[in-house]
Design a protein around this motif. Sequence first.
Motif: not given
Lengths: 113, 113
Positions: B72-73, B22, B75, B24
């Motif tokens: 924002e992400s 992850s 992965p 973020e």
Amino acid sequence: AQKVTQAQTEISVVEKEDVTLDCVYETRDTTYYLFWYKQPPSGELVFLIRRNSFDEQNEISGRYSWNFQKSTSSFNFTITASQVVDSAVYFCALSNYGQNFVFGPGTRLSVLP
Amino acid sequence: DGGITQSPKYLFRKEGQNVTLSCEQNLNHDAMYWYRQDPGQGLRLIYYSQIVNDFQKGDIAEGYSVSREKKESFPLTVTSAQKNPTAFYLCASAGTGPTDTQYFGPGTRLTVL
């Protein structure tokens, strides 16, 4: 093609000594940016400085100073009066418009008490 | 506090398993990057994204996949096709693209058992 060379793989100094980390870069572009990052043992890269190709003024920030010379394609980093906390791997990087960052292989600095 | 978070910090995987790392950021940065770092080595670019729902392969994309559904992400999935996935993975973000300063997360150390 872009390339960043950090010829010094490892450097060891005794606390309070001055040390200079070398960075030589290659690029065909006239507009580019140079960076230095510090990677302490924890692993996270910490941004130290960004310099664009039109600004050859040397910069000083506390014990840190940077010497940018376009004539020799170098962007060297000097730590004055080194401290144990300066022990880390230091990376020089280059980027220009339309390209991603190119990192040098890094220089491991060990400051001994 | 603004910054980049990566989780988990340490990850163990059995051979043949996919695993997702992850990343973020709450810096409102458009661009995000994944790098791989092997012991004593520099950083190699895996994937990058300059805008939501778009991403490009870096130098070593084989065996990895990403998505960018939210700003924002970003992965990263390490698939079973990645032959040697044990490494330190760093995520970075930048404001407007290739020449903007990249800021890094704390990293994820992946070990394949």
